[in-house]
Design an enzyme around this catalytic site. Structure first.
Site, PDB file in Angstrom:
ATOM      1  CB  THR A  80      -0.808  -0.070   1.044  1.00  0.00           C
ATOM      2  OG1 THR A  80      -1.630  -1.232   1.239  1.00  0.00           O
ATOM      3  CG2 THR A  80      -1.777   1.190   1.342  1.00  0.00           C
ATOM      4  NE  ARG A 129      -1.925   0.080   6.129  1.00  0.00           N
ATOM      5  CZ  ARG A 129      -1.774  -0.979   5.358  1.00  0.00           C
ATOM      6  NH1 ARG A 129      -0.679  -2.046   5.645  1.00  0.00           N
ATOM      7  NH2 ARG A 129      -2.536  -1.189   4.355  1.00  0.00           N
ATOM      8  CG  HIS A 157      -7.005  -1.860   2.969  1.00  0.00           C
ATOM      9  ND1 HIS A 157      -6.584  -0.633   2.091  1.00  0.00           N
ATOM     10  CD2 HIS A 157      -5.955  -2.469   2.982  1.00  0.00           C
ATOM     11  CE1 HIS A 157      -5.313  -0.832   1.922  1.00  0.00           C
ATOM     12  NE2 HIS A 157      -4.784  -1.955   2.293  1.00  0.00           N
TER      13      HIS A 157
HETATM   14  C1  NCD Z   1      -3.638  -5.977   3.744  1.00  0.00           C
HETATM   15  C2  NCD Z   1      -3.897  -5.067   5.051  1.00  0.00           C
HETATM   16  O1  NCD Z   1      -3.160  -4.278   5.458  1.00  0.00           O
HETATM   17  O2  NCD Z   1      -5.073  -5.029   5.601  1.00  0.00           O
HETATM   18  N1  NCD Z   1      -2.676  -5.859   3.142  1.00  0.00           N
HETATM   19  C3  NCD Z   1      -2.563  -4.993   2.065  1.00  0.00           C
HETATM   20  O3  NCD Z   1      -2.730  -3.721   2.384  1.00  0.00           O
HETATM   21  N2  NCD Z   1      -2.142  -5.297   0.883  1.00  0.00           N
HETATM   22  C4  NCD Z   1      -4.030  -7.355   4.169  1.00  0.00           C
HETATM   23  C5  NCD Z   1      -3.070  -8.013   5.503  1.00  0.00           C
HETATM   24  O4  NCD Z   1      -2.463  -7.239   6.382  1.00  0.00           O
HETATM   25  O5  NCD Z   1      -3.170  -9.201   5.638  1.00  0.00           O
END
Ligand code: NCD
Length: 330
Positions: A80, A129, A157
Site C-alpha cells: 500500500t 494507515r 481498506h
Molecule cells: C492487507 C492489509 O493491510 O489489510 N494488506 C495490504 O494492504 N495489501 C492485508 C493483510 O495485512 O493481511
C-alpha cells in the site's frame, strides 16, 4: 493515546471545497467504500485502464507535477505505501513518507489530528494507515485537505477493495453473476469487509468460509441482508470449491488478537495448495491482498488462476486513478 482520540469523534468529517468537477472525487476524502456506486467504480476503472496504458507506453503521466502526497503510516505496509508512492511519482508528483511509530513526534505524544494538520500544511493530500478502526474518519474531521484511508484497524481498506474489484473485472470480464468465496480471517480482515461491501453493488452470490471465532462481523452480515444478497457461512470450502468464480483468501491477522494462543490455533486452519486447486473451475481466480503467511502455498503461484500478483500491479494503476481524480486532473 488512541482511546483518547475516539472520544473526540463528534460530528461529520469537515467539509472540503465544493467546487468539484464532474467525477465526484475532486478534493474529497476517501474513507470508506460506502462512498462508491457502480458509476463511480466504472469511472475509476476507466481511468485506471488509461493509467495502465500510459505507464506501459511511457512509464509516466505528468498530471500532478508540483503536488506532494504525505504517506502517514502507523502500521507496517509494503504494497500500500510503496504503490501510493510509485503512483504519485509516476504522475509527476512527490511524496513525503512518515512511519510514525519510530521517527516522528508521535513518540513524543503528539495526537493524530495534530500530525495530520502538520503534514497537510506541507502537502496536498494525506494517505493514512492506523491500527484503530475509525481513525481515518476521525482525522478527516480535522483535515482541510483530502485524506485517503489506507487501512483503519479491522475497519476498512477501501483502496485495496478498489484494486480487488478492478482485478476481478479485468480477469473475468464481468462483475454481475459471480459466485465469490471469502476464506480465512473474516472478522479482522479489513480487505474482506471493504470488498464485500463493494460486491453488494452487484449481483453476487457469497460464501464465507471461516472458523466460528473469525466469522464475518454482524454489521456486515446485516448489510448483506439489507441489500438482499444471499450468502452462506461454512467451516470448510471443500464442498463448494468446484462452483466458485473468485476465491478470496486472507491472512489470519495476528496483530489483532488479544490472546496469542488463539492465534496459534487458528493461523493455519486453511491452506490453498495445488490439491485444492485441482477441484476448482478452470476459469476461476484465486485472490489474496498479501502478505501471505501460512494460507497460500507458493506452489500455486504459477497457476494462471493465481491473480494475486496481478492485484498487486493493479494497485498502482488504481491509486494513480484515485490520486488524479481527487487532485483534479483525471
Ligand atoms: C492487507 C492489509 O493491510 O489489510 N494488506 C495490504 O494492504 N495489501 C492485508 C493483510 O495485512 O493481511
Amino acid at each position: 493515546m488512541t482511546q483518547e482520540l475516539v472520544t473526540q469523534v463528534n460530528g461529520a468529517p469537515r467539509a472540503l471545497p465544493a467546487d468539484h468537477v464532474e467525477n465526484g472525487f475532486f478534493q474529497q476524502h476517501i474513507l470508506s467504500v460506502r462512498q462508491f456506486d457502480r458509476d463511480k467504480l466504472q469511472y475509476i476503472h476507466r481511468v485506471a485502464n488509461e493509467m495502465r496504458s500510459l505507464v506501459r507506453r511511457f512509464g509516466k503521466a505528468n498530471l500532478l507535477d508540483g503536488k506532494i502526497l504525505a504517506n502517514l503510516f502507523y502500521e507496517p505496509s509494503t504494497r500500500t505505501s510503496s504503490s501510493f508512492q510509485a503512483a504519485m511519482l509516476r504522475l509527476g508528483g512527490r511524496t513525503i513518507s512518515i512511519n510514525e511509530v519510530h521517527y516522528s513526534s508521535v513518540t513524543k505524544g503528539e495526537s493524530l489530528p495534530d500530525t495530520v494538520r502538520t503534514l497537510e500544511s506541507y502537502c496536498d493530500l494525506t494517505v493514512l494507515r492506523h491500527p484503530q478502526k475509525g481513525a481515518s474518519a476521525l482525522a478527516a474531521q480535522y483535515a482541510r485537505k483530502p485524506l485517503i484511508n489506507a487501512g483503519d484497524g479491522a475497519g476498512e481498506h477501501p483502496t485495496q477493495a478498489l484494486l480487488d474489484i478492478y482485478t476481478i473485472e479485468d480477469d473475468l470480464g464481468r462483475l454481475d453473476g459471480l459466485r465469490v468465496a471469502m476464506m480465512g480471517d473474516l472478522r479482522y480482515g479489513r480487505t474482506v469487509h471493504s470488498l464485500t461491501r463493494l460486491l453488494c453493488l452487484y449481483d453476487t452470490q457469497f460464501t464465507f468460509v471461516s472458523p466460528e471465532a473469525l466469522r464475518l462481523p454482524a454489521e456486515i452480515r446485516e448489510e448483506l441482508e439489507a441489500s438482499g444478497h444471499r450468502y452462506a457461512e461454512q467451516r470448510e470450502l471443500e464442498d463448494t470449491i468446484g462452483e466458485i468464480d473468485v476465491l478470496y483468501v486472507t491472512r489470519v491477522q495476528k496483530e489483532r488478537f488479544e490472546d496469542p494462543e488463539q492465534y496459534e490455533q487458528l493461523k493455519d486452519v486453511y491452506v490453498v495448495d495445488p490439491e485444492l486447486m485441482s477441484h476448482a473451475k478452470q476459469d476461476m481466480i484465486v485472490m489474496h491482498p498479501l502478505p501471505r503467511v501460512y494460507e497460500l502455498s507458493m506452489e500455486v503461484d504459477d497457476d494462471p488462476r493465481a491473480a494475486y500478483f496481478r492485484q498487486m500491479e493493479n494497485g498502482m494503476y488504481i491509486r494513480m486513478a484515485l490520486l488524479a481524480a481527487v487532485l483534479g486532473k483525471a
